[in-house]
Write a protein that holds these residues in place. Structure first.
Motif, short mmCIF file in Angstrom:
data_model
loop_
_atom_site.label_atom_id
_atom_site.label_comp_id
_atom_site.label_asym_id
_atom_site.label_seq_id
_atom_site.Cartn_x
_atom_site.Cartn_y
_atom_site.Cartn_z
N GLU A 1 -4.23 -10.94 -4.19
CA GLU A 1 -5.24 -9.90 -3.98
C GLU A 1 -5.34 -9.53 -2.50
OE1 GLU A 1 -8.95 -11.01 -5.73
OE2 GLU A 1 -8.08 -11.36 -7.72
N GLN A 2 -5.27 -10.53 -1.62
CA GLN A 2 -5.39 -10.25 -0.19
C GLN A 2 -4.24 -9.39 0.31
OE1 GLN A 2 -8.37 -11.38 1.11
NE2 GLN A 2 -8.51 -12.01 -1.03
N TYR A 3 -3.04 -9.63 -0.22
CA TYR A 3 -1.86 -8.92 0.27
C TYR A 3 -1.45 -7.77 -0.64
CZ TYR A 3 -1.36 -12.46 3.86
OH TYR A 3 -1.58 -13.28 4.95
N GLN A 4 -2.31 -7.40 -1.58
CA GLN A 4 -2.15 -6.19 -2.38
C GLN A 4 -0.96 -6.25 -3.34
OE1 GLN A 4 -4.60 -3.89 -2.17
NE2 GLN A 4 -5.53 -5.24 -0.65
N PHE A 5 -0.62 -7.44 -3.85
CA PHE A 5 0.36 -7.56 -4.92
C PHE A 5 -0.39 -7.47 -6.26
CE2 PHE A 5 2.73 -9.73 -1.53
CZ PHE A 5 4.00 -9.20 -1.70
N ASN A 6 0.09 -6.65 -7.16
CA ASN A 6 -0.49 -6.57 -8.50
C ASN A 6 0.08 -7.71 -9.35
OD1 ASN A 6 -2.06 -4.31 -7.97
ND2 ASN A 6 -0.43 -2.89 -8.56
N VAL A 7 -0.79 -8.49 -9.96
CA VAL A 7 -0.37 -9.66 -10.72
C VAL A 7 -1.09 -9.69 -12.06
CG1 VAL A 7 -0.40 -12.18 -10.80
CG2 VAL A 7 0.16 -11.04 -8.67
N THR B 1 -0.34 6.96 6.72
CA THR B 1 -0.63 5.67 6.07
C THR B 1 -0.45 4.53 7.05
OG1 THR B 1 0.10 6.57 3.94
CG2 THR B 1 -0.06 4.17 4.14
N LEU B 2 0.59 4.62 7.88
CA LEU B 2 0.85 3.57 8.87
C LEU B 2 -0.23 3.55 9.95
CD1 LEU B 2 4.71 3.96 9.23
CD2 LEU B 2 3.48 2.18 8.00
N ASP B 3 -0.71 4.71 10.33
CA ASP B 3 -1.81 4.76 11.31
C ASP B 3 -3.03 4.01 10.78
OD1 ASP B 3 -0.53 6.22 13.29
OD2 ASP B 3 -1.15 8.17 12.48
N LYS B 4 -3.30 4.17 9.50
CA LYS B 4 -4.43 3.48 8.88
C LYS B 4 -4.20 1.97 8.89
CE LYS B 4 -6.95 3.17 4.49
NZ LYS B 4 -6.98 3.62 3.06
N ALA B 5 -2.97 1.56 8.62
CA ALA B 5 -2.66 0.13 8.61
C ALA B 5 -2.82 -0.48 9.99
CB ALA B 5 -1.24 -0.09 8.10
N ILE B 6 -2.42 0.27 11.02
CA ILE B 6 -2.59 -0.22 12.39
C ILE B 6 -4.06 -0.39 12.71
CG2 ILE B 6 -2.33 0.43 14.82
CD1 ILE B 6 0.36 1.68 14.07
N LYS B 7 -4.85 0.58 12.29
CA LYS B 7 -6.28 0.54 12.59
C LYS B 7 -6.99 -0.58 11.84
CE LYS B 7 -10.41 3.48 12.61
NZ LYS B 7 -10.96 4.83 12.28
N GLU C 1 0.83 -1.20 0.00
CA GLU C 1 0.00 0.00 0.00
C GLU C 1 0.87 1.26 0.00
OE1 GLU C 1 -2.73 -0.22 3.22
OE2 GLU C 1 -3.91 -1.84 2.33
N LEU C 2 1.96 1.23 0.76
CA LEU C 2 2.88 2.37 0.76
C LEU C 2 3.47 2.61 -0.62
CD1 LEU C 2 4.76 1.57 4.10
CD2 LEU C 2 3.29 3.55 3.72
N LEU C 3 3.91 1.54 -1.26
CA LEU C 3 4.52 1.67 -2.59
C LEU C 3 3.50 2.19 -3.61
CD1 LEU C 3 6.66 -1.60 -2.63
CD2 LEU C 3 7.53 0.74 -2.51
#
Length: 912
Positions: A673-679, A623-629, A597-599
C-alpha cells in the motif's frame, strides 16, 4: 462568624463538593453492566471509549486527550490523571519534564531546582496485545480508582504524579472482545481463533515497531513518549506469566544493552523491588523476576524496551488471567522459594478478578514509588541525559564483548611469545592482567565512539535515508541540516545533507541505530545450547535500510541548523527541467512508487536493461513534478534515450495469507500500500481451486506459508502447520480463508501456475517450495551424522538468531536491479542452500545472493557463522514459462529492511 468556624465551614463545603463529584463518576458496573474482572465478561473499545469520556467529564482529576487515529480510524485516547491543581498546570510540568530529559544547558543546581518543582510523569498503558485481555481491563479499573479513591496514598499520588493512561491498541480490543462475547453461552466463550490480526496489518508485531514507528498507533504513542511528555517511568502491561507463576516483572535477566546508562539498571532494581514487595505485603504470591522468566533488556524496538535508550525506566509485567476461569498448573521447580521468586504460589483455580487486582496493586506500587521519589526520578533522568551529552562531547569508548575478546587476544598473543610467565601468576588467577592491555584497546583512537554521523544528500537512495532520519526524529532525536555545502575530514558534502551528533540526551538510541549490536555468546553452560535472546540479537537500522553515512570521531561543525524536536523531514531535490525523457534510479525505493503511479495513469514506462533504471518520455513531466514535490524523489533528465529498453506493465499480484492472519503477510500488505502496488490477498482455498495463471502474474508467499516436505535435513525449513478451526466454529464470511497449503493439493497447482508463465516469490521458510519441486539443491547448514547421513547442525555449533549479515549479489540479474555488489540483510536462522554446480552451469538455478565470506556478521550474534561460507541465500529457478524466486532471509522483515525491499519490488512487473 468567627474565623475558626469559617474555616470549618469551608472545609465541610469542600468535602461535600468532592463527595458530590465522586458520586457523579459512574462505576464500571454502572457503565458496562458488570464489574471489571467478572467471569466471562469483556468490554469493547467502543464501551471503553465512552467510559473514558465519562470519567473526563465527571471527575476533576481526569483530562481526556486524543493522541491520534488508529489504522482503522478509531480515536486513540490517553487519560491524563492528577490532582485538579496539577491539571491546571499541565503545560508547565510537561516543559519541566522535557527540559530535564533533554538536559541541555542545565547545571546540576538548576536541574535539582526543576526536579523539586516538577511532578513525576508515569505512563501506564494497556491492550497492546489485544488477546492479552487483562491489559485493557486493568486500565479501566485503575482509571476509576484514581478518579474516585480518597485514601491518603491516592491523594499523595495525585498531588505528586501526572499519570498518562494510554490505550495502546483500540482496534484490537474491539476485535477480540466482539469475538469472545459472540457466543451467548458463557462457557463456550474463548479468545482463541480470532479470524484476523488484532492490529490491522501486524497483530502481535505491534510491539516490535517502536524504533521504526511504521503504524499509526506506534506513531501516536511515540510522540507522547519521546517528544511530548518524556515520562520518567513507563509501564507496559502484558500476558502471560510463566507456568506455575502469576506474574513476571522487573528486574530482568541479562544481557542488558551496553549502550544505555547503568542508572537504568539500578532504577529497574529499585522500582521492581517496590512492585514485588507490595504484592508480598498484600499476600499476593507468584511474582518472578530475573532468571525466573525469559525477558531481558537487550532488544530495542518494543514499547517498553525503546524507552531504555531514552533514559526512561521501562517496566514490563507478564501476568496470567482470562475471563474464562483458569488453573495455575503444578510446576514443581517453581515451588521452592529463591531469589527470583521468594513467595511462590501453589496450584489453584484462578479468576480474572484476581489478575485485575494484582495489576491494580502493581500500578499503585509504581505510582507510590513515583510520588515518594519524585525529585530523585526527575533528577536522575537529567543525570542520564547529561551523562550522554558528556560522553558524546569527548573521546569515549563503549565496552562490549568484542572489546573484551580483543583485550584477551592481545594478552594471549604476548604470552605466546613471552620468554617468562606473566607477572603475578595471572594465568593461575593470582594477579591482574597488566593495564596496558586495556589501554591498547579501550584507548585506541580508531575504536572511539563516533561524535556524529553525516548522511550525504547525494547518496543513491536519499529518500530512504530521510525515512531513517524521520524514524529517529519520531523517537526524540535531534538532527541537523546543512544550509550550504561543507567539508569534514577532507570530504565534501552538498547542501541538504544531514548530521546526527551524539552529544545529546538520547545518545544510546543514536548509537543503537547506527552502530552494530555485539551480543555476547550466551550459553546455558560451557559447550551447552545457546540461550535465545528475547527477540532479535542485532538490528542496526542504518544497515537494514542501506543508509550511507560517515562516522566522524572528532568534534566537527559546519553550516548546520538544528531541526525542532519531532519535526519530520523531506528530501528536496532540484526542480525538474524539461527534457525529451527522464530516468529514475532503481537504487531508490521511492522510484518504484513513482513508477506505479505513472503506470496507473496510463503512462508508458520502460526499464533500461543495462542498469535497471526506469525511463519515461518527457510528456510525463507533470506527474514527475508532483512526485518530486510529494516524495522528494530524484528524477534525472535523460541526455538521450537509452539504447536497450524493455517496456513494463504492472503484474497482477497475489499475496498469500491465512485464517487468523499472518504477520509477515500483513507487513507486506502494508508495504504494498505504501509503494502503490495493487495486491489481491488470497487464501489456501483460492490456491487449491486452481486456475491461478488466469488471475495472477505473480504470487508472494511470506515466511511460514509453504510446509516442509519431510523431517530429514534436506527437506525444508519448518513452516506453519495445524489444521485450523472447524468451519462450523467460524463465521460464514471467514470460512473461505480456512485451511492450509498441502503437498497433495496445493503444490501441484503452484507448479502448474509457474509452468504456465507465473512467478512465485517465496520468502523465508516458504522456500520449502523448492524441495517440493525437487530442484537440485539442499540445505547448506548440515553435518554428517554418526550413521553416515546428513543432519542439521545442532545449536551448539551453529546458531544465528535475528541479526544483520552481509551477502554478495549478482547485480547483473534483473531480479537484483538497484542492489550493490555487497549488501546487508536481516537473517534469523534463515534458510541457506547448496546448489548443484551442474544446475548453476546449465541455468536450472541462478544464485542471486550468497555468503562470500566466512565472517558475514555485521550486527548481532552469529555462532558458527563460518558454516555460511559459499551458501546461497537467494536464487531463481525457471519453472516452465515462469519462475520460482526464493529468498531465504526475510527481505521484508517487519517493513524495516528497506535495503532489501527492491528484491521484492523487482519481481512485481511483467514484460509479457
Amino acid at each position: 462568624m468567627p474565623k475558626p468556624y469559617l474555616l470549618t465551614f469551608a472545609l465541610l463545603l469542600f468535602m461535600s463538593t468532592e463527595q458530590l463529584v465522586a458520586q457523579t463518576v459512574p462505576t464500571p458496573k454502572e457503565h458496562f453492566g458488570f464489574d471489571i474482572g467478572d467471569n466471562y465478561q469483556l468490554a469493547t473499545y467502543t464501551q471503553t471509549e465512552a467510559y473514558f469520556r465519562k470519567l473526563a467529564t465527571t471527575s476533576p482529576r481526569v483530562k481526556l486527550v486524543e493522541i491520534g487515529k488508529t489504522e482503522e480510524g478509531r480515536p486513540q485516547l490517553m487519560l491524563v490523571v492528577s490532582s485538579p491543581e496539577n491539571l491546571k498546570n499541565l503545560e508547565k510540568y510537561k516543559q519541566i519534564s522535557q527540559r530535564l530529559a533533554h538536559a541541555e544547558g542545565l547545571t546540576p543546581a538548576q536541574a535539582k531546582s526543576l526536579a523539586q518543582e516538577g511532578k513525576t510523569v508515569v505512563w501506564i498503558d494497556g491492550g497492546l496485545h489485544a488477546n492479552e485481555v487483562v491489559g485493557a481491563h486493568q486500565l479501566i479499573e485503575t482509571a476509576y480508582d484514581l478518579a474516585t479513591r480518597k485514601d491518603a496514598e491516592t491523594n499523595r499520588i495525585l498531588d505528586n504524579v501526572i499519570v498518562l493512561m494510554t490505550h495502546a491498541n483500540p482496534d484490537g480490543q474491539e476485535i477480540v472482545t466482539n469475538w469472545y462475547m459472540r457466543d451467548k453461552d458463557p462457557l463456550k466463550r474463548t479468545t482463541n481463533g480470532v479470524p484476523r490480526l488484532y492490529n490491522k496489518y501486524i497483530g502481535h508485531d505491534n510491539n516490535r515497531d517502536f524504533y521504526m514507528l511504521n503504524m499509526k498507533e506506534s506513531q501516536n504513542i511515540g510522540r507522547q513518549l519521546f517528544v511530548e511528555w518524556l515520562p520518567q517511568i513507563m509501564y507496559n502491561h502484558h500476558q502471560t506469566g510463566p507456568a506455575g507463576t502469576v506474574v513476571a516483572g522487573p528486574p530482568y535477566r541479562d544481557p542488558f544493552n551496553y549502550v544505555f546508562d547503568p542508572l537504568i539498571m539500578t532504577s529497574l532494581d529499585a522500582v521492581g523491588a517496590a512492585m514485588h514487595s507490595r504484592l508480598i505485603a498484600e499476600d499476593k504470591g507468584g511474582y518472578t523476576q530475573r532468571g525466573g522468566s525469559v525477558y531481558s533488556t537487550w532488544y530495542n524496538g518494543g514499547l517498553r524496551t525503546t524507552t531504555y535508550f531514552h533514559n526512561m525506566i521501562g517496566l514490563l509485567t507478564e501476568i496470567i488471567g482470562n475471563p474464562t476461569p483458569m488453573t495455575i498448573p503444578l510446576v514443581p521447580s517453581r515451588l521452592l522459594p529463591n531469589g527470583d521468586s521468594p513467595k511462590p504460589i501453589v496450584p489453584q483455580k484462578w479468576l480474572f478478578k484476581q489478575s485485575i487486582d494484582y495489576s491494580v496493586s502493581l500500578n499503585y506500587a509504581v505510582l507510590n514509588y513515583a510520588q515518594r521519589y519524585s525529585d530523585e526520578l526527575l533528577y536522575n533522568m537529567y543525570v542520564m541525559g547529561k551523562n550522554s551529552i558528556d560522553r558524546g562531547s569527548k573521546d569515549y569508548w563503549t565496552m562490549s564483548p568484542k572489546r573484551v575478546e580483543d583485550i584477551n587476544a592481545d594478552f594471549a598473543k604476548d604470552r605466546k611469545t613471552a620468554a617468562t610467565p606473566a607477572p603475578g601468576g595471572f594465568e593461575r588467577g593470582g594477579g591482574a592482567m597488566p593495564v596496558k592491555y586495556y589501554d591498547t584497546v579501550m584507548k585506541a583512537p580508531a575504536l572511539r565512539d563516533a561524535r556524529g554521523y553525516i548522511l550525504s544528500a547525494d547518496q543513491p537512495d536519499f529518500t530512504t535515508a530521510v525515512k531513517f532520519l524521520n524514524a529517529l526524529i519520531r523517537t526524540g532525536i535531534v538532527v541537523q541540516k546543512a544550509t550550504t555545502g561543507f567539508s569534514v575530514n577532507g570530504k565534501t558534502y552538498p547542501k541538504g545533507s544531514y548530521v546526527v551528533k551524539t552529544d545529546q540526551a538520547f545518545r544510546p538510541h543514536i548509537l543503537d541505530m547506527f552502530e552494530p549490536q555485539d551480543h555476547p555468546n550466551d550459553f546455558k553452560y560451557p559447550g551447552g545450547p545457546p540461550i535465545a535472546p528475547y527477540d532479535a540479537a542485532g538490528w542496526t537500522l542504518a544497515y537494514m535500510m542501506n543508509v550511507k553515512f560517515d562516522r566522524v570521531l572528532e568534534d566537527f561543525n559546519g553550516p548546520f541548523v538544528k531541526q525542532a524536536y519531532g519535526e519530520l523531514q523531506k528530501a528536496e531535490p532540484a526542480a525538474l527541467k524539461s527534457a525529451s525523457g527522464y530516468t529514475l534510479s532503481a537504487a531508490s525505493n521511492d522510484s518504484y512508487e513513482v513508477v506505479n503511479e505513472l503506470l496507473k495513469a496510463g503512462i508508458a514506462v520502460s526499464r533500461n536493461t543495462a542498469d535497471g533504471s526506469f525511463y519515461v518520455a518527457g510528456s510525463a513531466k507533470s506527474t514527475l513534478d508532483k512526485a518530486i514535490k510529494e516524495l522528494g524523489v530524484r528524477v534525472t533528465p535523460a541526455a538521450s534515450k537509452p539504447k536497450s529498453l524493455q517496456a513494463i506493465k504492472p503484474a497482477k499480484i497475489a499475496l498469500y495469507d491465512q485464517y487468523g492472519g499472518s504477520m509477515p503477510s500483513g507487513w507486506i500488505r502494508w508495504m504494498m500500500e505504501q509503494y502503490q502496488f495493487n495486491v489481491t490477498v488470497i487464501y489456501p482455498p483460492d490456491i487449491d481451486a486452481g486456475g491461478l495463471k488466469a488471475k495472477y502474474d505473480a504470487i508472494i508467499f511470506p515466511d511460514g506459508a509453504i510446509p516442509a516436505l519431510q523431517t530429514n535435513a534436506n527437506a525444508g525449513f519448518g513452516g506453519r502447520g495445524g489444521a485450523g478451526p472447524k468451519p462450523e466454529d467460524v463465521p460464514e464470511e471467514y470460512r473461505k480463508q480456512l485451511g492450509r497449503l498441502t503437498p497433495a493439493k496445493s503444490i501441484p497447482e503452484l507448479e502448474k501456475f509457474m509452468k504456465e508463465g507465473g512467478d512465485i516469490i517465496a520468502i523465508g521458510s516458504s522456500t520449502n517450495l523448492a524441495f517440493h519441486l525437487k530442484l537440485p539443491l539442499r540445505n547448506a547448514i548440515v553435518e554428517m551424522g554418526p550413521n553416515g547421513e546428513e543432519r542439521r547442525l545442532p545449536d551448539e555449533k551453529y546458531y544465528i538468531p535475528g541479526s544483520v549479515l552481509q551477502v554478495n549479489y549478482d547485480t547483473k540479474n534483473p531480479a537484483n536491479w538497484g542492489m550493490e555488489d555487497l549488501g546487508d540483510l536481516y537473517f534469523d536462522n534463515s534458510p541457506v542452500f547448496k546448489i548443484s554446480p551442474d544446475a548453476v552451469a546449465d541455468g536450472r538455478i541462478k544464485p542471486l545472493a550468497w555468503f562470500g565470506s566466512a565472517t558475514p556478521l555485521r550486527s548481532g550474534w552469529a555462532w558458527g557463522q563460518a558454516y555460511l561460507k559459499d551458501g546461497v541465500a537467494a536464487f531463481e529457478a525457471p519453472i516452465g514459462k515462469g519462475r520460482l524466486v526464493a529468498f531465504g532471509p526475510e527481505i521484508t522483515f517487519r517493513a524495516q529492511t528497506h535495503g532489501t525491499f527492491k528484491l521484492l519490488f523487482n519481481q512485481l512487473y511483467t514484460t509479457k
